[in-house]
Write a protein that holds these residues in place. Structure first.
Motif, short mmCIF file in Angstrom:
data_model
loop_
_atom_site.label_atom_id
_atom_site.label_comp_id
_atom_site.label_asym_id
_atom_site.label_seq_id
_atom_site.Cartn_x
_atom_site.Cartn_y
_atom_site.Cartn_z
N GLY A 1 9.93 1.50 -8.91
CA GLY A 1 11.21 1.55 -7.91
C GLY A 1 11.77 0.40 -7.52
O GLY A 1 13.23 0.09 -7.39
N GLY A 2 10.92 -0.56 -7.33
CA GLY A 2 11.38 -1.91 -7.02
C GLY A 2 12.25 -2.63 -8.10
O GLY A 2 13.26 -3.30 -7.91
N LEU A 3 11.99 -2.39 -9.53
CA LEU A 3 12.64 -2.78 -10.39
C LEU A 3 13.97 -1.87 -10.85
O LEU A 3 14.91 -2.55 -11.43
N ILE A 4 13.85 -0.78 -10.89
CA ILE A 4 14.95 -0.03 -11.29
C ILE A 4 15.76 0.81 -10.04
O ILE A 4 16.79 1.53 -10.35
N GLY A 5 15.21 0.74 -9.07
CA GLY A 5 15.72 1.45 -7.89
C GLY A 5 17.25 1.24 -7.59
O GLY A 5 18.30 2.10 -7.63
N ALA B 1 13.03 1.22 11.57
CA ALA B 1 13.27 0.37 10.49
C ALA B 1 11.99 -0.35 10.24
O ALA B 1 12.07 -1.52 10.39
N ARG B 2 10.90 0.33 10.03
CA ARG B 2 9.74 -0.16 9.61
C ARG B 2 9.15 0.44 8.39
O ARG B 2 9.53 1.40 8.04
N ARG B 3 8.37 -0.35 7.66
CA ARG B 3 8.16 0.10 6.19
C ARG B 3 7.20 1.36 6.24
O ARG B 3 7.69 2.28 5.53
N TRP C 1 11.14 -5.59 -2.45
CA TRP C 1 11.25 -6.77 -2.39
C TRP C 1 11.04 -7.63 -0.94
O TRP C 1 11.16 -8.80 -0.97
N GLY C 2 10.94 -6.59 -0.09
CA GLY C 2 10.67 -7.30 1.28
C GLY C 2 9.27 -7.76 1.45
O GLY C 2 9.04 -8.70 2.23
N ASN C 3 8.28 -7.10 0.51
CA ASN C 3 7.18 -7.40 0.40
C ASN C 3 6.40 -7.09 -0.89
O ASN C 3 5.51 -6.04 -0.86
N PRO C 4 6.85 -7.75 -2.00
CA PRO C 4 6.61 -7.23 -3.37
C PRO C 4 4.86 -7.09 -3.48
O PRO C 4 4.35 -6.50 -4.49
N THR C 5 4.30 -8.03 -2.68
CA THR C 5 2.95 -8.18 -3.28
C THR C 5 1.93 -7.72 -2.10
O THR C 5 0.78 -7.95 -1.95
N GLY C 6 2.48 -7.22 -0.91
CA GLY C 6 1.76 -6.97 0.24
C GLY C 6 0.78 -5.90 0.01
O GLY C 6 -0.34 -6.20 0.44
N SER C 7 0.86 -5.01 -0.76
CA SER C 7 -0.10 -3.86 -0.82
C SER C 7 -1.34 -4.49 -1.76
O SER C 7 -2.27 -4.17 -1.33
N LEU C 8 -1.12 -5.37 -2.78
CA LEU C 8 -2.15 -6.07 -3.42
C LEU C 8 -2.81 -6.98 -2.44
O LEU C 8 -4.23 -6.98 -2.65
N LYS C 9 -2.19 -7.63 -1.76
CA LYS C 9 -2.89 -8.41 -0.46
C LYS C 9 -3.85 -7.74 0.20
O LYS C 9 -5.09 -8.16 0.65
N ARG C 10 -3.28 -6.46 0.69
CA ARG C 10 -4.18 -5.57 1.69
C ARG C 10 -5.20 -5.01 0.98
O ARG C 10 -6.32 -5.11 1.54
N ARG C 11 -5.23 -4.85 -0.33
CA ARG C 11 -6.26 -4.37 -1.23
C ARG C 11 -7.61 -5.22 -1.44
O ARG C 11 -8.47 -5.03 -1.29
N LYS C 12 -7.01 -6.70 -1.39
CA LYS C 12 -8.02 -7.74 -1.77
C LYS C 12 -8.71 -7.77 -0.29
O LYS C 12 -9.79 -8.35 -0.39
N ARG C 13 -7.82 -7.84 0.81
CA ARG C 13 -8.47 -8.16 2.15
C ARG C 13 -9.75 -7.18 2.24
O ARG C 13 -10.65 -7.16 2.90
#
Length: 360
Positions: A12-16, A165-167, A345-357
């Motif tokens: 979605g982020g790439l072709i949206g 207007a929250r994610r 693109w507002g937070n492309p790596t957010g979900s990965l960081k949350r999983r790592k935490r």
């Protein structure tokens, strides 16, 4: 499910944004005839299909020194003929053959450049292929979105816009709205991919007719025509086509594309959904004699199914209610694509960081 969610989010982020552009331009193009009726003289004229009037207009149009390659005739919703020239030139003519608007660049007419953007992405055949691939990616986006939405279906809320207007609110709205319009998106994206990518169309119709049989049935006749007469008998040719297919609407008249080619008259029979039909009559340009014809109703079943793609995709059937439905579909695709890009693109790596935490 985690992998699927990650794939859905990144796709979605790439072709949206591209899907958003296709959706918005498609929604606008559904109302092209209404725009022309409001802005171009004679666009509201009643369609005329009698032989004498068509022949007089055709004679006048093709008698010009700078004549077009083909003419798409007026419809019940648009009382203008469209003249197609080589390159980006074009014109609209009243039904007596008088030119009312002409242009030399796609940028001169909003509906022309809008179609070029939607269908070709301003890049000719290459853009058409990219658009078809984007449609296939969009189908994958819809399917994965439905799978991800299913566990949360009990929390469904119908809202035209996110409640805040929250994610989290945007994602919830994105899933619910996508699930609601999924059938329409699947229809739009599938027909779009089939029109742009021949192999997709063949694959979808292969269960009904062999691709080779469909291609052979749609091929023009292998007949060599003579030199184009100085004053072709347009009345005789149009009359012969109408006599061959009584009740059919004459839709497109084309000059030979190259020496030895034939004059082609394209018609739409009442059972055909395609606006310009696929019924054909070919004439020798030297003497106006009919040399071949093709009844669209006799085409292989797969070809007849393929001929439904454009009228369903562009809302050329079903009247105003279906046009409004497809407008809503296009606008929804534009909204979904835009929000997907914005949240990613507002937070492309957010979900990965949350999983790592969470794993730490």
């Amino acid at each position: 499910m985690k992998t699927l969610r990650l794939l859905h989010r990144w796709s979605g982020g790439l072709i949206g944004l591209l899907l958003a552009v296709l959706g918005l331009t498609g929604a606008l193009l559904v109302h092209e005839d209404a725009f022309l009726r409001a802005t171009v003289p004679h666009a509201r004229d009643v369609q005329v299909q009698d032989t004498a009037t068509l022949a007089a207009a055709t004679t006048r149009i093709f008698a010009r020194q700078d004549r077009p390659r083909s003419v798409v005739l007026a419809t019940p919703r648009l009382g203008l003929h469209k003249l197609n020239y080589k390159g980006e030139r074009g014109a609209y003519a009243a039904q007596d053959g008088t030119i009312v608007v002409a242009w030399t660049s796609n940028w001169a007419r909003p509906e022309v450049w809008l179609f070029d953007l939607h269908h070709h992405l301003f890049n000719g055949d290459a853009g058409e292929v990219v658009g078809g691939i984007a449609a296939l990616a969009g189908l994958g986006f819809v399917v994965t979105g439905l799978i991800l939405w299913w566990p949360t279906r009990r929390m469904f809320h119908l809202r035209p816009w996110p409640r805040m207007a929250r994610r989290a609110a945007i994602v919830h709205h994105h899933r619910d709205l996508g699930a609601l319009v999924a059938p329409l998106l699947i229809l739009s994206l599938t027909t779009g991919a089939a029109m742009n990518l021949k192999w997709v169309s063949n694959a979808l119709r292969a269960p009904f007719s062999p691709p080779a049989a469909m291609e052979a049935a749609s091929a023009p006749p292998k007949i060599k025509g003579g030199k184009l007469a100085k004053a072709p008998d347009w009345r005789g040719m149009i009359g012969a086509a109408q006599a061959r297919y009584p009740g059919a609407e004459v839709r497109v008249i084309s000059l030979p594309a190259k020496p030895g080619g034939l004059i082609a008259i394209r018609l739409r029979q009442r059972a055909e959904w395609l606006p310009n039909g696929r019924t054909m009559a070919w004439f020798d340009p030297a003497d106006g004699r009919m040399v071949a014809a093709r009844d669209a109703q006799a085409l292989p079943l797969g070809s007849r199914i393929a001929n439904l793609d454009y009228p369903l995709h562009a809302a050329k059937v079903g009247g105003l209610p279906y046009r409004l439905v497809m407008t809503a579909s296009g606008l929804t695709l534009a909204l979904l694509g835009t929000l997907a890009v914005a949240t990613f693109w507002g937070n492309p790596t957010g979900s990965l960081k949350r999983r790592k935490r969470a794993a730490a």
